[in-house]
Scaffold this active site. Structure first.
Site, PDB file in Angstrom:
ATOM      1  N   TYR A  91       0.829  -1.210   0.000  1.00 34.25           N
ATOM      2  CA  TYR A  91       0.000   0.000   0.000  1.00 34.25           C
ATOM      3  C   TYR A  91       0.864   1.261   0.000  1.00 34.25           C
ATOM      4  O   TYR A  91       0.476   2.295   0.534  1.00 34.25           O
ATOM      5  CB  TYR A  91      -0.936   0.013   1.209  1.00 34.25           C
ATOM      6  CG  TYR A  91      -1.972  -1.102   1.214  1.00 34.25           C
ATOM      7  CD1 TYR A  91      -3.021  -1.112   0.296  1.00 34.25           C
ATOM      8  CD2 TYR A  91      -1.909  -2.121   2.152  1.00 34.25           C
ATOM      9  CE1 TYR A  91      -3.975  -2.116   0.305  1.00 34.25           C
ATOM     10  CE2 TYR A  91      -2.867  -3.130   2.170  1.00 34.25           C
ATOM     11  CZ  TYR A  91      -3.892  -3.124   1.237  1.00 34.25           C
ATOM     12  OH  TYR A  91      -4.837  -4.122   1.256  1.00 34.25           O
ATOM     13  N   ASP A 150      -0.765 -10.026   9.525  1.00 34.02           N
ATOM     14  CA  ASP A 150       0.054 -11.015   8.806  1.00 34.02           C
ATOM     15  C   ASP A 150       1.543 -10.820   9.039  1.00 34.02           C
ATOM     16  O   ASP A 150       2.281 -11.790   9.137  1.00 34.02           O
ATOM     17  CB  ASP A 150      -0.239 -10.925   7.305  1.00 34.02           C
ATOM     18  CG  ASP A 150      -1.605 -11.508   6.992  1.00 34.02           C
ATOM     19  OD1 ASP A 150      -1.741 -12.725   7.052  1.00 34.02           O
ATOM     20  OD2 ASP A 150      -2.537 -10.731   6.727  1.00 34.02           O
ATOM     21  N   HIS A 385       4.368  -6.023  -5.399  1.00 40.45           N
ATOM     22  CA  HIS A 385       2.919  -6.252  -5.430  1.00 40.45           C
ATOM     23  C   HIS A 385       2.160  -5.009  -4.989  1.00 40.45           C
ATOM     24  O   HIS A 385       2.653  -4.195  -4.217  1.00 40.45           O
ATOM     25  CB  HIS A 385       2.513  -7.444  -4.547  1.00 40.45           C
ATOM     26  CG  HIS A 385       2.609  -7.185  -3.077  1.00 40.45           C
ATOM     27  ND1 HIS A 385       1.509  -7.033  -2.260  1.00 40.45           N
ATOM     28  CD2 HIS A 385       3.664  -7.030  -2.269  1.00 40.45           C
ATOM     29  CE1 HIS A 385       1.893  -6.804  -1.025  1.00 40.45           C
ATOM     30  NE2 HIS A 385       3.203  -6.796  -0.996  1.00 40.45           N
ATOM     31  N   TYR A 466     -11.621  -1.604   0.895  1.00 41.71           N
ATOM     32  CA  TYR A 466     -11.452  -1.263   2.313  1.00 41.71           C
ATOM     33  C   TYR A 466     -10.199  -0.429   2.536  1.00 41.71           C
ATOM     34  O   TYR A 466     -10.073   0.258   3.543  1.00 41.71           O
ATOM     35  CB  TYR A 466     -11.470  -2.541   3.171  1.00 41.71           C
ATOM     36  CG  TYR A 466     -10.151  -3.025   3.716  1.00 41.71           C
ATOM     37  CD1 TYR A 466      -9.771  -2.748   5.032  1.00 41.71           C
ATOM     38  CD2 TYR A 466      -9.279  -3.757   2.928  1.00 41.71           C
ATOM     39  CE1 TYR A 466      -8.557  -3.194   5.537  1.00 41.71           C
ATOM     40  CE2 TYR A 466      -8.073  -4.206   3.426  1.00 41.71           C
ATOM     41  CZ  TYR A 466      -7.707  -3.922   4.733  1.00 41.71           C
ATOM     42  OH  TYR A 466      -6.507  -4.353   5.221  1.00 41.71           O
ATOM     43  N   ARG A 467      -9.314  -0.432   1.566  1.00 46.51           N
ATOM     44  CA  ARG A 467      -8.006   0.221   1.739  1.00 46.51           C
ATOM     45  C   ARG A 467      -7.319   0.209   0.376  1.00 46.51           C
ATOM     46  O   ARG A 467      -7.591  -0.676  -0.430  1.00 46.51           O
ATOM     47  CB  ARG A 467      -7.221  -0.646   2.715  1.00 46.51           C
ATOM     48  CG  ARG A 467      -5.897  -0.163   3.152  1.00 46.51           C
ATOM     49  CD  ARG A 467      -5.442  -1.164   4.207  1.00 46.51           C
ATOM     50  NE  ARG A 467      -4.154  -0.863   4.719  1.00 46.51           N
ATOM     51  CZ  ARG A 467      -3.549  -1.596   5.657  1.00 46.51           C
ATOM     52  NH1 ARG A 467      -4.135  -2.650   6.154  1.00 46.51           N
ATOM     53  NH2 ARG A 467      -2.381  -1.268   6.100  1.00 46.51           N
TER      54      ARG A 467
END
Ligand code: ADP
Length: 524
Positions: A91, A150, A385, A466-467
């Site tokens: 992100y 995680d 990613h 959601y994000r």
């Protein structure tokens, strides 16, 4: 790479602000050199590298230093982007949404201020990571568990502010947050909830306080800088057992989710379990090359070989039971018979399968932080990613619809479908990993277009994210458009009231302060 100043800030104002920051923190804590700033770059850019580059970073050591920095930034109009851990690599990491903003790195505020053994809570500063807090609990022989995400390297505050999740029964991190201290753009230091009362003895016990309950306003927003936060810890349950269920067919997803919803709503499944796609689990075990080295996504024909090799399914479910032996035995029996309704489903408790994913999930669902999840990046050589993360109603029909929607677009763009459904009580976060080579301009463009297309596909089917990575914050904010964008306009009004100079994290979550909205300052 040359320094990009924040839009609308001239050299003089920028350097005057940095000089003031140096006066506050000492020169050693104001970073302007390329090597020092490298750690604040977006690790996996989908736009050209440097797009979200910080012009500088400042590392305060106390709340009072933060106040002084905020006031100096306001005086000179220099935008600040607060980060705690800055480790959300998919992100954007520690990169600011606004290119040229100064990162306000809060890692030096790393005290665990309190661990309370009666009520099971902790009060922490932004630099405290899940590893740190877990270690501190172990050291004192605490009978409380920490819920962890995680990757254990993230900060407790950063994860909670982004509304991250974990996987024990305390997995909804915002729901276990209790009490904040926040520095506002005008330099006020606010304590929320019961913390507003000097000498309060219930700041970490009762969330709502007196009057409007403000804490969620400071999550996924740019309304303040959170400098302390309380969180609840889970009493040690008296026993624990993780398990895994493998499902052989892709459309088993539908029946599985229909089985899961009532079990989650009634709390027969107590924790936040995950349902992972074949290739995500395969990636945890090795590189894509071992199975397929051709162009485009891994073909279906290869999928059955992977399943047989790794003894896993098209979908793989990871859950756990908590409590003393008789409670666990009953819960395991109930789970076994519920999932046994799916033809071909196989049920394994920890130790009955050599899956590294089961081993890692077993730790995480017991609140033990680790970094195993990052192994999935070995799937492709470049290992970059970004995540596309729509929320799905917890119905079989919606899960299948989202799965097919994403899988088809992935195929069209030559991308492997790799996802996990994080199963909440009534909804699921469908986290889809888009792996790409961030050094390759074509691959960046492909990934950007894929994510952008999916955001539109999802919105037109009634699904929102959601994000999101900074590159897509404006696009996602625009999809929450009910009432002619009334929600965004409300956020902007709050932003303008709290931060009239527009210095805190401009553009985060698509919320731009007035000076960027109306003055034509470029902020792509
Ligand atoms: P993590 O520690 O999980 O890597 P980050 O520190 O990167 O998380 O935080 C994620 C995002 O949350 C940041 O990019 C920033 O926008 C926001 N954030 C983090 N810490 C704070 C804070 N203390 N105050 C305000 N916003 C914050």
């Amino acid at each position: 790479m040359s320094t990009t100043l924040p839009p609308g800030v001239d050299d003089g104002a920028f350097h005057a602000a940095l000089d003031k920051f140096r006066g506050v923190t000492g020169a050693g804590h104001v970073i302007t050199d390329e090597a020092g700033l490298a750690g604040y770059r977006d690790p996996y850019p989908v736009l050209e590298p440097g797009h979200f580059a910080a012009s500088a970073a400042v590392r305060p050591g106390s709340v009072d230093e933060i106040r002084q920095i905020v006031l100096a930034a306001g005086e000179h109009g220099v935008p600040l982007a607060p980060v705690s851990g800055g480790r959300n690599l998919g992100y954007g990491g520690a990169a600011p949404r606004l290119t040229g903003a100064v990162v306000l790195d809060l890692k030096r505020l790393n005290r665990i201020i309190e661990i309370n053994d009666t009520f099971g809570y902790a009060l922490v500063e932004p630099g405290v990571t899940y590893f740190d807090l877990h270690k501190a609990l172990l050291k004192r022989g605490s009978r409380f568990w920490l819920d962890v995400p995680d990757l254990g390297w993230g900060s407790v505050i950063g994860n909670t502010l982004e509304r991250g999740v974990g996987y024990t029964p305390y997995g909804d991190h915002l729901s276990i947050q209790c009490g904040m201290e926040v520095v506002l753009a005008n330099g006020d230091v606010v304590r929320t909830g019961m913390g507003g009362l000097p000498g309060s003895n219930t700041w970490q016990l009762y969330k709502y306080g007196y009057g409007p309950c403000l804490d969620p306003l400071f999550t996924q927003s740019n309304f303040g800088i959170v400098t302390k936060m309380g969180l609840w810890l889970m009493p040690e349950p008296g026993g624990y057992q993780a398990y895994m269920v493998t499902l052989p067919r892709e459309d088993d997803l539908e029946q599985m989710v229909e089985i899961l919803r009532p079990l989650r709503m009634s709390q027969q499944i107590q924790n936040v379990p995950t349902l992972r796609s074949l290739l995500l689990d395969a990636a945890a075990c090795g590189s894509r090359k071992a199975y397929y080295d051709g162009p485009g996504p891994v073909p279906d024909s290869v999928a059955s070989r992977i399943m047989a090799d790794l003894r896993i399914g098209m979908w793989n479910f990871y859950g756990a039971v908590y409590g003393p032996e008789p409670v666990r035995a009953a819960a395991l029996d109930a789970a076994r018979s519920a999932f046994g309704q799916i033809p071909g489903a196989r049920f394994y408790t920890e130790g009955e399968h050599d899956s590294p994913v089961l081993a890692a999930r077993a730790q995480i669902m017991a609140g033990k932080p680790n970094l195993e999840t990052i192994n999935v990046l070995q799937w492709v050589a470049s290992g970059g990613h970004v995540d596309f993360a729509p929320v799905s109603p917890a119905t079989g029909r919606d899960a299948m619809r989202q799965y097919l929607m994403v899988r088809e677009r992935c195929r069209e763009f030559g991308q492997d479908y790799m996802s996990t459904f994080i199963v909440g009580r009534r909804e699921m976060h469908h986290i889809c990993l888009m792996m790409f080579d961030s050094q390759d301009p074509d691959d960046r463009k492909r990934t950007r277009e894929l994510c952008g297309t999916l955001i539109e596909d999802a919105a037109s089917a009634g699904y929102g994210e959601y994000r999101v990575h900074p590159a897509f914050m404006d696009q996602v904010a625009a999809t929450f458009s009910y009432g002619d964008h009334a929600l965004l306009r409300l956020n902007e009004r709050i932003k303008d009231a709290l931060d009239p100079a527009g210095i805190l994290a401009p553009g985060k979550q698509g919320i731009w302060p007035l000076r960027f909205r109306e003055s034509g300052l470029s902020h792509s």
